[in-house]
Motif scaffolding. Structure first.
Motif, PDB file in Angstrom:
ATOM      1  N   GLU A 217       0.812  -1.202   0.000  1.00  0.00           N
ATOM      2  CA  GLU A 217       0.000   0.000   0.000  1.00  0.00           C
ATOM      3  C   GLU A 217       0.855   1.266   0.000  1.00  0.00           C
ATOM      4  O   GLU A 217       2.027   1.247   0.391  1.00  0.00           O
ATOM      5  CB  GLU A 217      -0.941  -0.007   1.208  1.00  0.00           C
ATOM      6  CG  GLU A 217      -1.829  -1.242   1.226  1.00  0.00           C
ATOM      7  CD  GLU A 217      -3.179  -1.002   1.854  1.00  0.00           C
ATOM      8  OE1 GLU A 217      -3.410   0.097   2.380  1.00  0.00           O
ATOM      9  OE2 GLU A 217      -4.010  -1.917   1.792  1.00  0.00           O
ATOM     10  N   HIS A 218       0.254   2.351  -0.487  1.00  0.00           N
ATOM     11  CA  HIS A 218       0.886   3.664  -0.456  1.00  0.00           C
ATOM     12  C   HIS A 218      -0.193   4.696  -0.205  1.00  0.00           C
ATOM     13  O   HIS A 218      -1.385   4.406  -0.290  1.00  0.00           O
ATOM     14  CB  HIS A 218       1.610   3.940  -1.778  1.00  0.00           C
ATOM     15  CG  HIS A 218       0.676   4.264  -2.913  1.00  0.00           C
ATOM     16  ND1 HIS A 218       0.879   5.310  -3.763  1.00  0.00           N
ATOM     17  CD2 HIS A 218      -0.480   3.671  -3.324  1.00  0.00           C
ATOM     18  CE1 HIS A 218      -0.095   5.362  -4.660  1.00  0.00           C
ATOM     19  NE2 HIS A 218      -0.922   4.379  -4.418  1.00  0.00           N
TER      20      HIS A 218
ATOM     21  N   LEU B 221      -4.497   5.419   2.536  1.00  0.00           N
ATOM     22  CA  LEU B 221      -3.759   4.205   2.193  1.00  0.00           C
ATOM     23  C   LEU B 221      -4.568   3.360   1.217  1.00  0.00           C
ATOM     24  O   LEU B 221      -5.736   3.039   1.470  1.00  0.00           O
ATOM     25  CB  LEU B 221      -3.458   3.391   3.455  1.00  0.00           C
ATOM     26  CG  LEU B 221      -2.275   3.855   4.300  1.00  0.00           C
ATOM     27  CD1 LEU B 221      -2.283   3.141   5.644  1.00  0.00           C
ATOM     28  CD2 LEU B 221      -0.954   3.609   3.579  1.00  0.00           C
ATOM     29  N   ARG B 222      -3.945   3.016   0.101  1.00  0.00           N
ATOM     30  CA  ARG B 222      -4.589   2.180  -0.910  1.00  0.00           C
ATOM     31  C   ARG B 222      -3.549   1.247  -1.512  1.00  0.00           C
ATOM     32  O   ARG B 222      -2.355   1.542  -1.521  1.00  0.00           O
ATOM     33  CB  ARG B 222      -5.188   3.038  -2.032  1.00  0.00           C
ATOM     34  CG  ARG B 222      -6.301   3.970  -1.607  1.00  0.00           C
ATOM     35  CD  ARG B 222      -6.766   4.812  -2.769  1.00  0.00           C
ATOM     36  NE  ARG B 222      -7.304   3.974  -3.836  1.00  0.00           N
ATOM     37  CZ  ARG B 222      -8.571   3.600  -3.924  1.00  0.00           C
ATOM     38  NH1 ARG B 222      -9.435   3.980  -2.985  1.00  0.00           N
ATOM     39  NH2 ARG B 222      -8.996   2.855  -4.918  1.00  0.00           N
ATOM     40  N   THR B 223      -4.012   0.122  -2.022  1.00  0.00           N
ATOM     41  CA  THR B 223      -3.117  -0.771  -2.750  1.00  0.00           C
ATOM     42  C   THR B 223      -2.552  -0.040  -3.969  1.00  0.00           C
ATOM     43  O   THR B 223      -3.296   0.607  -4.703  1.00  0.00           O
ATOM     44  CB  THR B 223      -3.865  -2.033  -3.208  1.00  0.00           C
ATOM     45  OG1 THR B 223      -4.252  -2.778  -2.058  1.00  0.00           O
ATOM     46  CG2 THR B 223      -2.983  -2.901  -4.095  1.00  0.00           C
TER      47      THR B 223
ATOM     48  N   ILE C 170      -2.771  -6.049   3.184  1.00  0.00           N
ATOM     49  CA  ILE C 170      -1.598  -5.788   4.028  1.00  0.00           C
ATOM     50  C   ILE C 170      -1.978  -4.818   5.148  1.00  0.00           C
ATOM     51  O   ILE C 170      -1.461  -4.910   6.264  1.00  0.00           O
ATOM     52  CB  ILE C 170      -0.413  -5.246   3.198  1.00  0.00           C
ATOM     53  CG1 ILE C 170       0.891  -5.300   4.004  1.00  0.00           C
ATOM     54  CG2 ILE C 170      -0.676  -3.835   2.710  1.00  0.00           C
ATOM     55  CD1 ILE C 170       1.449  -6.676   4.161  1.00  0.00           C
ATOM     56  N   ARG C 171      -2.920  -3.914   4.882  1.00  0.00           N
ATOM     57  CA  ARG C 171      -3.390  -3.005   5.939  1.00  0.00           C
ATOM     58  C   ARG C 171      -4.118  -3.788   7.021  1.00  0.00           C
ATOM     59  O   ARG C 171      -3.934  -3.534   8.217  1.00  0.00           O
ATOM     60  CB  ARG C 171      -4.308  -1.940   5.326  1.00  0.00           C
ATOM     61  CG  ARG C 171      -4.804  -0.912   6.344  1.00  0.00           C
ATOM     62  CD  ARG C 171      -5.567   0.229   5.681  1.00  0.00           C
ATOM     63  NE  ARG C 171      -6.844  -0.200   5.134  1.00  0.00           N
ATOM     64  CZ  ARG C 171      -7.113  -0.323   3.848  1.00  0.00           C
ATOM     65  NH1 ARG C 171      -6.170  -0.094   2.940  1.00  0.00           N
ATOM     66  NH2 ARG C 171      -8.312  -0.704   3.438  1.00  0.00           N
ATOM     67  N   ARG C 172      -4.938  -4.744   6.607  1.00  0.00           N
ATOM     68  CA  ARG C 172      -5.639  -5.564   7.601  1.00  0.00           C
ATOM     69  C   ARG C 172      -4.671  -6.405   8.402  1.00  0.00           C
ATOM     70  O   ARG C 172      -4.888  -6.654   9.597  1.00  0.00           O
ATOM     71  CB  ARG C 172      -6.678  -6.450   6.894  1.00  0.00           C
ATOM     72  CG  ARG C 172      -7.825  -5.658   6.270  1.00  0.00           C
ATOM     73  CD  ARG C 172      -8.955  -6.555   5.809  1.00  0.00           C
ATOM     74  NE  ARG C 172      -8.579  -7.385   4.666  1.00  0.00           N
ATOM     75  CZ  ARG C 172      -8.676  -6.987   3.406  1.00  0.00           C
ATOM     76  NH1 ARG C 172      -9.108  -5.768   3.106  1.00  0.00           N
ATOM     77  NH2 ARG C 172      -8.343  -7.814   2.417  1.00  0.00           N
TER      78      ARG C 172
ATOM     79  N   LEU D 121       4.613  -1.676   9.764  1.00  0.00           N
ATOM     80  CA  LEU D 121       3.972  -0.395   9.493  1.00  0.00           C
ATOM     81  C   LEU D 121       4.415   0.236   8.181  1.00  0.00           C
ATOM     82  O   LEU D 121       3.936   1.314   7.829  1.00  0.00           O
ATOM     83  CB  LEU D 121       4.221   0.573  10.657  1.00  0.00           C
ATOM     84  CG  LEU D 121       3.438   0.251  11.940  1.00  0.00           C
ATOM     85  CD1 LEU D 121       3.915   1.130  13.089  1.00  0.00           C
ATOM     86  CD2 LEU D 121       1.942   0.431  11.712  1.00  0.00           C
ATOM     87  N   ASP D 122       5.330  -0.401   7.455  1.00  0.00           N
ATOM     88  CA  ASP D 122       5.642   0.084   6.118  1.00  0.00           C
ATOM     89  C   ASP D 122       4.593  -0.357   5.106  1.00  0.00           C
ATOM     90  O   ASP D 122       4.654   0.015   3.932  1.00  0.00           O
ATOM     91  CB  ASP D 122       7.033  -0.373   5.663  1.00  0.00           C
ATOM     92  CG  ASP D 122       7.175  -1.894   5.602  1.00  0.00           C
ATOM     93  OD1 ASP D 122       6.195  -2.612   5.898  1.00  0.00           O
ATOM     94  OD2 ASP D 122       8.282  -2.355   5.266  1.00  0.00           O
TER      95      ASP D 122
END
Length: 454
Positions: free
Chosen positions: A358-359, A366-368, A403-405, A416-417
């Protein structure tokens, strides 16, 4: 006393106008990171969903075997694009039928997503629990992750390390299987012992082997479970050589007494039968540098350590936020796969797609990365063109936002990156891959029985 109220109002108005004007400027990107756009109305305006980046690569043609596999609910199954040469999953599934007679080996190449044996360590545990085997497999002589790797206690001293990603000062002709080589000083040593926390099949091994190449004599002392052996001298022949010790090995140490012209590559801790999983995680690697490893040395490793499955998991260092054209990467990876096919003619090959990354978009959300999704299409196409297998890790993780989940899970499964998993996440994904491999083996056996009946 002067009244500054009007001036304050004018100054405030100018600031608001300036900020509103900044909103209409294009987003600024610095070193791949997009700065958040100024938007004073972000809390009240109605947001339209961000349009998806258009796919630029058509999906590869589906495989249509006579026996049609159906993927079990909850799994992301492997897609096998093997042609008549059968360089997909067949060699591995066939080898599992003989796992009680010989070692079945997996070489798992990747980037920092798997370094320190993350994911691969748990995959090894699961496979060894089912099929037997013991030991951590191949390990480089030195490592910058030895302090937090959980699958082996690894100590060393007296070595100069050279690697394929060094900007200068390394000799490509000396590169080993991991993309590194190691030069000893007199008295250099490397030691490995079982993990601090018991991991079943890793608590001992049956065979410990060190690999090196030498033109002149090499003298080594091997210490097993604290007992020194007699120094052994191996005459040079300019080719890859190995030195074995056997037994119920919990701790092994090799000390270099003499090695005037030697290059060392690593050691391995294995069983005589069962599963071996070798982790070749190289930080910052795109996978393309594997083309530089000399064919002659790869073939020599294959003579000593033949693999039944080679896994290629790269992409973190290739994907860009808005990347839509990875044609150069596709050409390079096709060359890498052909290089490995020639060096390891018996091995199946599995391409693992890049995971979710994500970025922050222009609004700071935050989005893929859309570029990740396009890269996955390219990786799938690479597997189809090369006639090998493909596993979509992104889908296995849960797709968009996964990845956020994982970062938000309790305990956290990713860092956290919003790029790298941790050991908890590695355990989750290893179980996914393990179950996929087992299901694939079951389907392969059913298909084989079906074809034999025709």
């Amino acid at each position: 006393m002067k009244n500054y109220l009007s001036r304050t109002f004018i100054l405030t108005l100018l600031v608001v106008v300036a900020l509103l004007g900044l909103h209409f400027l294009p987003a600024i990107t610095i070193n791949g990171y997009t700065l958040r756009r100024v938007n004073l109305l972000s809390d009240v305006e109605v947001k339209e969903p961000e349009p998806e980046l258009l796919d630029t690569v058509p999906l590869p043609p589906p495989v249509k075997p006579a026996f049609v596999d159906t993927c079990k609910t909850g799994l992301t199954c492997i897609e096998d694009y093997a042609d008549s040469t059968q360089r997909g999953m067949k060699p591995f599934y066939e080898a599992l039928s003989h796992v009680s007679q010989r070692p079945v080996r997996i070489a798992y190449f990747g980037d920092s997503f798997i370094e320190a044996d993350i994911l691969t360590g748990d995959l090894r545990d699961l496979l060894q629990a089912r099929y037997g085997g013991c030991g951590v497999g191949f390990v480089d002589i030195t490592s910058n992750t030895h302090g937090f790797r959980q699958t082996v206690r690894h100590n060393f001293g007296g070595w100069r390390t050279r690697g394929i990603l060094d900007s200068l000062g390394y000799d490509p002709a000396r590169l080993g299987l991991s993309g590194h080589y190691f030069i000893p000083r007199e008295g250099a040593y490397v030691e490995a012992q079982t993990p601090k926390v018991s991991r079943g099949r890793l608590d001992s091994c049956e065979v410990a082997t060190i690999f090196f190449e030498n033109k002149g004599p090499v003298t080594l002392t091997t210490t097993v479970n604290g007992v020194d052996g007699e120094p052994r001298t191996v005459e040079g022949n300019g080719r890859l050589q190995k030195l074995d010790c056997t037994g119920n090995i919990k701790r092994v140490r090799w000390t270099v007494n003499r090695a005037d012209t030697a290059t060392f590559y690593g050691f391995a801790m294995d069983g005589r039968t069962g599963i071996a999983v070798d982790n070749f995680g190289v930080r910052s690697s795109s996978g393309l540098t594997m083309r530089s490893i000399p064919m002659s040395r790869l073939r020599q490793f294959n003579a000593y350590r033949p693999y039944d499955l080679i896994v290629l998991q790269f992409g973190l260092n290739v994907a860009t936020p808005r990347g839509s054209n990875y044609d150069g990467y596709e050409r390079g990876m096709l060359t890498v796969i052909e290089h490995l096919k020639e060096a390891f003619p018996q091995a199946g090959i599995l391409v693992v797609g890049v995971g979710d990354r994500e970025h922050k978009d222009e609004e700071g959300n935050l989005r893929t990365m859309p570029g990740v999704k396009n890269l996955i299409r390219y990786q799938q196409t690479i597997a189809a063109k090369a006639g090998v297998a493909f596993w979509n890790l992104y889908d296995a993780m849960g797709g968009e936002g996964s990845i956020r989940r994982m970062v938000q899970a309790k305990p956290a499964q990713a860092n956290l990156d919003y790029t790298h998993i941790n050991f908890h996440g590695g355990k989750v994904l290893a179980k996914q891959l393990y179950e996929t491999l087992i299901y694939g083996k079951e389907q392969y056996d059913k298909r084989k029985a079906y074809e034999n009946e025709q």
